[in-house]
Design an enzyme around this catalytic site. Structure first.
Site, PDB file in Angstrom:
ATOM      1  N   GLY A  18      11.629  18.078  -2.723  1.00  0.00           N
ATOM      2  CA  GLY A  18      11.864  19.290  -1.946  1.00  0.00           C
ATOM      3  C   GLY A  18      10.560  19.841  -1.379  1.00  0.00           C
ATOM      4  O   GLY A  18       9.561  19.120  -1.247  1.00  0.00           O
ATOM      5  N   GLY A  19      10.569  21.142  -1.072  1.00  0.00           N
ATOM      6  CA  GLY A  19       9.400  21.771  -0.460  1.00  0.00           C
ATOM      7  C   GLY A  19       8.171  21.709  -1.355  1.00  0.00           C
ATOM      8  O   GLY A  19       7.052  21.448  -0.889  1.00  0.00           O
ATOM      9  N   THR A  75      10.305  38.424  -7.916  1.00  0.00           N
ATOM     10  CA  THR A  75       8.945  37.969  -7.583  1.00  0.00           C
ATOM     11  C   THR A  75       7.896  38.570  -8.532  1.00  0.00           C
ATOM     12  O   THR A  75       7.983  39.745  -8.917  1.00  0.00           O
ATOM     13  CB  THR A  75       8.601  38.315  -6.119  1.00  0.00           C
ATOM     14  OG1 THR A  75       7.253  37.887  -5.876  1.00  0.00           O
ATOM     15  CG2 THR A  75       8.708  39.808  -5.841  1.00  0.00           C
ATOM     16  N   ASP A  87      -0.102  26.902  -1.691  1.00  0.00           N
ATOM     17  CA  ASP A  87       0.505  26.135  -2.803  1.00  0.00           C
ATOM     18  C   ASP A  87      -0.277  24.848  -3.047  1.00  0.00           C
ATOM     19  O   ASP A  87      -0.347  24.360  -4.178  1.00  0.00           O
ATOM     20  CB  ASP A  87       1.964  25.765  -2.483  1.00  0.00           C
ATOM     21  CG  ASP A  87       2.906  26.950  -2.613  1.00  0.00           C
ATOM     22  OD1 ASP A  87       2.554  27.911  -3.327  1.00  0.00           O
ATOM     23  OD2 ASP A  87       3.986  26.908  -1.998  1.00  0.00           O
ATOM     24  N   THR A 112       8.168  33.346   1.020  1.00  0.00           N
ATOM     25  CA  THR A 112       8.816  32.460   0.065  1.00  0.00           C
ATOM     26  C   THR A 112      10.165  32.055   0.646  1.00  0.00           C
ATOM     27  O   THR A 112      10.437  32.312   1.824  1.00  0.00           O
ATOM     28  CB  THR A 112       8.880  33.153  -1.326  1.00  0.00           C
ATOM     29  OG1 THR A 112       9.459  32.250  -2.252  1.00  0.00           O
ATOM     30  CG2 THR A 112       9.654  34.449  -1.321  1.00  0.00           C
ATOM     31  N   LYS A 166       9.447  29.917   4.579  1.00  0.00           N
ATOM     32  CA  LYS A 166       8.198  29.159   4.667  1.00  0.00           C
ATOM     33  C   LYS A 166       8.136  28.245   5.893  1.00  0.00           C
ATOM     34  O   LYS A 166       7.060  28.013   6.435  1.00  0.00           O
ATOM     35  CB  LYS A 166       7.997  28.318   3.398  1.00  0.00           C
ATOM     36  CG  LYS A 166       7.595  29.120   2.179  1.00  0.00           C
ATOM     37  CD  LYS A 166       7.376  28.204   0.985  1.00  0.00           C
ATOM     38  CE  LYS A 166       6.811  28.970  -0.196  1.00  0.00           C
ATOM     39  NZ  LYS A 166       6.473  28.106  -1.330  1.00  0.00           N
TER      40      LYS A 166
HETATM   41  P1  NAP Z   1      13.791  22.701  -3.143  1.00  0.00           P
HETATM   42  O1  NAP Z   1      13.104  22.436  -1.857  1.00  0.00           O
HETATM   43  O2  NAP Z   1      15.114  23.378  -3.150  1.00  0.00           O
HETATM   44  O3  NAP Z   1      13.929  21.284  -3.899  1.00  0.00           O
HETATM   45  C1  NAP Z   1      14.622  21.197  -5.117  1.00  0.00           C
HETATM   46  C2  NAP Z   1      14.373  19.836  -5.742  1.00  0.00           C
HETATM   47  O4  NAP Z   1      15.019  19.825  -7.030  1.00  0.00           O
HETATM   48  C3  NAP Z   1      14.994  18.668  -4.948  1.00  0.00           C
HETATM   49  O5  NAP Z   1      14.221  17.522  -5.151  1.00  0.00           O
HETATM   50  C4  NAP Z   1      16.363  18.523  -5.636  1.00  0.00           C
HETATM   51  O6  NAP Z   1      16.913  17.223  -5.517  1.00  0.00           O
HETATM   52  C5  NAP Z   1      15.971  18.759  -7.073  1.00  0.00           C
HETATM   53  N1  NAP Z   1      17.090  19.180  -7.900  1.00  0.00           N
HETATM   54  C6  NAP Z   1      17.817  20.322  -7.816  1.00  0.00           C
HETATM   55  N2  NAP Z   1      18.775  20.343  -8.764  1.00  0.00           N
HETATM   56  C7  NAP Z   1      18.648  19.176  -9.455  1.00  0.00           C
HETATM   57  C8  NAP Z   1      19.368  18.607 -10.544  1.00  0.00           C
HETATM   58  N3  NAP Z   1      20.413  19.247 -11.109  1.00  0.00           N
HETATM   59  N4  NAP Z   1      18.978  17.401 -10.997  1.00  0.00           N
HETATM   60  C9  NAP Z   1      17.913  16.747 -10.456  1.00  0.00           C
HETATM   61  N5  NAP Z   1      17.199  17.227  -9.403  1.00  0.00           N
HETATM   62  C10 NAP Z   1      17.573  18.446  -8.912  1.00  0.00           C
HETATM   63  O7  NAP Z   1      12.882  23.588  -4.117  1.00  0.00           O
HETATM   64  P2  NAP Z   1      11.276  23.616  -4.142  1.00  0.00           P
HETATM   65  O8  NAP Z   1      10.797  24.686  -3.248  1.00  0.00           O
HETATM   66  O9  NAP Z   1      10.794  22.240  -3.966  1.00  0.00           O
HETATM   67  O10 NAP Z   1      11.009  24.130  -5.637  1.00  0.00           O
HETATM   68  C11 NAP Z   1      11.239  23.285  -6.745  1.00  0.00           C
HETATM   69  C12 NAP Z   1      10.775  23.954  -8.022  1.00  0.00           C
HETATM   70  O11 NAP Z   1       9.373  24.163  -7.979  1.00  0.00           O
HETATM   71  C13 NAP Z   1      11.405  25.329  -8.256  1.00  0.00           C
HETATM   72  O12 NAP Z   1      11.804  25.390  -9.600  1.00  0.00           O
HETATM   73  C14 NAP Z   1      10.297  26.313  -7.998  1.00  0.00           C
HETATM   74  O13 NAP Z   1      10.397  27.448  -8.841  1.00  0.00           O
HETATM   75  C15 NAP Z   1       9.072  25.496  -8.358  1.00  0.00           C
HETATM   76  N6  NAP Z   1       7.891  25.925  -7.609  1.00  0.00           N
HETATM   77  C16 NAP Z   1       6.842  26.435  -8.318  1.00  0.00           C
HETATM   78  C17 NAP Z   1       5.698  26.834  -7.656  1.00  0.00           C
HETATM   79  C18 NAP Z   1       4.551  27.406  -8.445  1.00  0.00           C
HETATM   80  O14 NAP Z   1       3.694  28.078  -7.859  1.00  0.00           O
HETATM   81  N7  NAP Z   1       4.460  27.122  -9.725  1.00  0.00           N
HETATM   82  C19 NAP Z   1       5.619  26.729  -6.259  1.00  0.00           C
HETATM   83  C20 NAP Z   1       6.697  26.182  -5.560  1.00  0.00           C
HETATM   84  C21 NAP Z   1       7.843  25.801  -6.255  1.00  0.00           C
HETATM   85  P3  NAP Z   1      17.924  16.857  -4.299  1.00  0.00           P
HETATM   86  O15 NAP Z   1      17.047  16.483  -3.144  1.00  0.00           O
HETATM   87  O16 NAP Z   1      18.705  15.732  -4.843  1.00  0.00           O
HETATM   88  O17 NAP Z   1      18.756  18.092  -4.041  1.00  0.00           O
END
Ligand code: NAP
Length: 280
Positions: A134-135, A21, A108, A68, A72
């Site tokens: 996703g989230g 983190t 967020d 996180t 969440k």
């Molecule tokens: P999550 O809920 O686990 O969702 C993951 C997403 O990625 C789903 O849509 C999943 O698709 C897709 N995915 C995973 N592996 C994949 C692959 N090989 N090919 C294509 N799609 C793939 O995660 P999240 O919380 O939404 O976070 C997603 C990203 O956003 C992370 O990298 C995180 O670090 C980033 N994030 C950044 C911030 C920031 O403040 N900048 C805040 C939140 C999150 P499926 O539904 O098909 O599994």
């Protein structure tokens, strides 16, 4: 047990895993800059330990908590008072006090709005293309709704999850894109947001074929750890692209405001985040 006046109050970022983190670095430097004595720590917490954390929070009069993965959603069952975004998303990342009562916010949403601020006019004209369901995609959708984006085109590896989002966010105009439509560039959005986790690993490919990037397209990646392939493919052909570090820092800044009632120095937070990333 209670915090002692003048010595500062504790804050935590809770999750599992939590080792990488950036939040303690971002928040502690802002407290230091504001001459506030509070200290922010990382705490490994599993979902079944969350109630204990809330109890300790009350007992020691802690100042705030960030949540996180994987907490969440679970935390929403344990705290009654919520902002509208938390009510709508069923996910929160910030615990604070309002008139002495515990309240949850999802900062967020604010972080994402700040990340895409340079393109708000284009977002308001729409459409925006969102990769992932996703989230993080949910927070993006809520923010795009607040910005009155007229149409959002969602692609997700698992199509059913994109369709589920379309049904859930029924007040928004959402179209689901098939794999073929994405691969052939059969979508209109010129602001394209990558909210998938593709790019977390250094050699990950982009979810979007480089061949479909048009001159007017902007690439927005939520991943903040590095320039991803998704971003590089925009930048290499002279397009605008941005990574997710500003979203991370601005979600932290909004949380900090919730806790202190003041605005933090965002520049020192950003520098601390960059420095911490370099050291990891
Ligand atoms: P999550 O809920 O686990 O969702 C993951 C997403 O990625 C789903 O849509 C999943 O698709 C897709 N995915 C995973 N592996 C994949 C692959 N090989 N090919 C294509 N799609 C793939 O995660 P999240 O919380 O939404 O976070 C997603 C990203 O956003 C992370 O990298 C995180 O670090 C980033 N994030 C950044 C911030 C920031 O403040 N900048 C805040 C939140 C999150 P499926 O539904 O098909 O599994």
């Amino acid at each position: 047990m209670k915090s002692v006046k003048g010595y500062g109050r504790p804050l935590w970022v809770a999750g599992k895993p939590i080792d990488h983190t950036l939040s303690p670095a971002i928040h502690n430097v802002a407290f230091q800059r504001a001459s506030l004595p509070h200290r922010y720590f990382a705490l490994e917490v599993a979902p079944d330990e969350l109630q204990e954390l809330i109890d300790v929070f009350r007992e020691v009069d802690a100042l705030g908590v960030n949540f996180t993965i994987p907490l969440k959603e679970t935390v929403c069952d344990l705290v009654d008072l919520k902002t509208d975004s938390v009510e709508a998303l069923g996910a929160a990342n910030t615990l604070y006090r309002e008139d002495g009562r515990l309240k949850l916010d999802n900062t967020d949403v604010y972080g994402f709005k700040k990340l895409i601020e340079p393109w708000h006019d284009r977002v308001k004209e729409g459409p925006v293309t969102l990769l992932g369901a996703g989230g993080a995609a949910r927070a993006c959708l809520y923010a795009l709704g607040e910005l009155q984006c007229p149409t959002i085109q969602i692609w997700n590896r698992t199509t059913e999850r994109a369709q589920k989002l379309r049904d859930e966010f029924s007040s928004l105009e959402i179209e689901c894109l098939s794999d073929e439509e994405l691969e052939n560039g059969a979508f209109d959005g010129d602001v394209v947001v990558n909210s998938t986790s593709l790019g977390l690993q250094e050699d990950d490919p982009s979810p979007l074929p480089a061949s479909v990037i048009r001159d007017d397209m902007v690439g927005v990646d939520l991943i903040y750890h590095r320039n991803t392939t998704f971003m590089d493919e925009y930048l290499n052909r002279g397009n605008e692209a941005v990574g997710g570090l500003e979203m991370l820092v601005y979600q932290a800044a909004r949380a900090w405001e919730r806790w202190t009632g003041e605005s933090p120095n965002v520049d020192v937070m950003m520098n601390a985040a960059r420095e911490e990333l370099r050291n990891q």
